[in-house]
Design an enzyme around this catalytic site. Structure first.
Site, short mmCIF file in Angstrom:
data_model
loop_
_atom_site.label_atom_id
_atom_site.label_comp_id
_atom_site.label_asym_id
_atom_site.label_seq_id
_atom_site.Cartn_x
_atom_site.Cartn_y
_atom_site.Cartn_z
N PRO A 113 10.08 11.66 -4.35
CA PRO A 113 11.12 10.69 -4.36
C PRO A 113 11.64 9.58 -4.47
CG PRO A 113 10.96 12.27 -2.69
CD PRO A 113 9.98 12.45 -3.52
N GLU A 114 12.05 8.25 -4.58
CA GLU A 114 12.56 6.93 -4.70
C GLU A 114 13.99 7.03 -4.72
OE1 GLU A 114 10.37 4.71 -7.16
OE2 GLU A 114 8.53 6.26 -7.46
N LYS A 168 14.89 5.08 0.92
CA LYS A 168 14.78 6.61 0.52
C LYS A 168 14.51 6.56 2.08
CE LYS A 168 10.26 4.87 -2.09
NZ LYS A 168 8.82 4.74 -2.16
N ARG A 170 -3.56 4.32 -6.05
CA ARG A 170 -3.13 4.52 -6.33
C ARG A 170 -3.05 4.13 -8.02
NH1 ARG A 170 1.91 3.97 -2.45
NH2 ARG A 170 -0.06 4.36 -1.01
#
Length: 296
Positions: free
Chosen positions: A2-3, A61, A284
């Site tokens: 979720p951004e 966010k 990442r």
DNA sequence: GGAATAACCTGGATGC
DNA sequence: TGCATCCAGGTTATTC
């Protein structure tokens, strides 16, 4: 993950259901969901019960539901958090952590379920403080107040009060790679790994380009592309790769079909046909086109 | 004070 | 088939 667009979809879904509702009861099933809360689960449950929710507000966010002008229920979905609306008595969700029972004056009883697989998300009761610029704290409220946990977070690029000049100045002062800066929530909030990759691809900027090396016209183009990508993702309901991001009704978004860089390793660039590459970055990954996005 | 990195966490995918 | 390992990434504390 979720951004900004995903959290905004959740906020917009919650808004009509929770605004004006009374908290009838709270059940904390897993205390790990309260890592941001200063007190115990019992304290959280007791302090919320009987309070009335005024709105559903978002900055970046972070999501919060003001309980008057002094405090609010603050939520961060982390990696896999979900805020789901359910009818009272609905069976427990997989990974359900907290359930809030509401009594709405028009819609009647309703349950807000916080479910989270990876437990990076959390809820908290937090104090509200004034915004330094006296503008609204975030989308969903005109109140110039923001939870203390959100006070250090910059406004997001879709916020009317976002300061473009301040953003340009911050970039000019740091030699860090532009992607690292985009992910810094104190510079601009709401951008995560997916939309950072997509915005940089759209602006034809290599993710490791030193922020201070970007000329003003490139920064302006990048900011415009960030906004365009976020708006488009929002219009398509956000990005869903699996069941980890859904709206308040459990439905997935469609923006994954519109991605040009993120998750497209080895697939041809939509502009030049060269395969998209993936490199390790900050524990990442980064995805970019080695031809369209060259290091300056 | 700014920048970089590790740690937190779970479950699906992959390899053996 | 079953087990081990890798990978996903937002935030924050720690280290440099």
């Amino acid at each position: 993950m979720p951004e900004l667009p995903e959290v905004e979809v959740v906020r917009a879904g919650l808004e009509p259901a929770v605004t004006g509702a009374l908290v009838a009861s709270v059940d904390v099933l897993d205390e790990r969901a309260l890592t941001r809360h200063a007190g115990t689960a019992a304290h959280f449950e007791a302090e919320l019960t009987g309070r009335r929710i005024d709105a559903a507000v978002r900055r970046g966010k972070f999501l919060w539901m003001p309980l008057g002008s002094d405090d609010a229920i603050v939520t961060h979905l982390g990696m896999s958090g979900q805020m789901l609306l359910r009818l009272p008595g609905a069976p427990a969700e997989r990974h359900e952590r907290v359930r809030i029972e509401l009594e709405h004056p028009e819609h009647g009883p309703l349950s807000v379920v916080f479910a989270d697989q990876r437990t990076f998300g959390s809820l908290a009761l937090d104090e509200l403080v004034d915004t330094p610029d006296a503008a609204a704290g975030g989308r969903g409220s005109v109140l110039p107040r923001v939870p203390t946990q959100v006070a250090h977070i910059a406004r997001d690029p879709l916020d009317p009060a976002f300061d473009d000049a301040r953003f340009r100045a911050r970039l000019g002062r740091t030699s860090s790679g532009i992607k690292r800066v985009l992910l810094d929530q104190t510079v601009a909030s709401g951008i995560g790994n997916i939309y950072a990759d997509e915005s940089l691809w759209a602006a034809r900027i290599h993710p490791e380009t030193a922020a201070s090396d970007l000329p003003t016209r490139s920064v302006n183009r990048l900011l415009a592309e960030v906004r365009a990508v976020l708006e488009k993702a929002l219009a398509e309901g956000g990005t869903s790769f699996d069941a980890q991001y859904v709206n308040v009704n459990g439905q997935a978004g469609y923006f994954a079909h519109s991605l040009n860089a993120y998750g497209r390793t080895g697939q041809p660039c939509a502009r030049c046909g060269r395969p998209i590459v993936r490199v390790s970055f900050m524990n990442r990954s980064s995805h970019f086109c080695p031809r369209c996005q060259r290091v300056r």
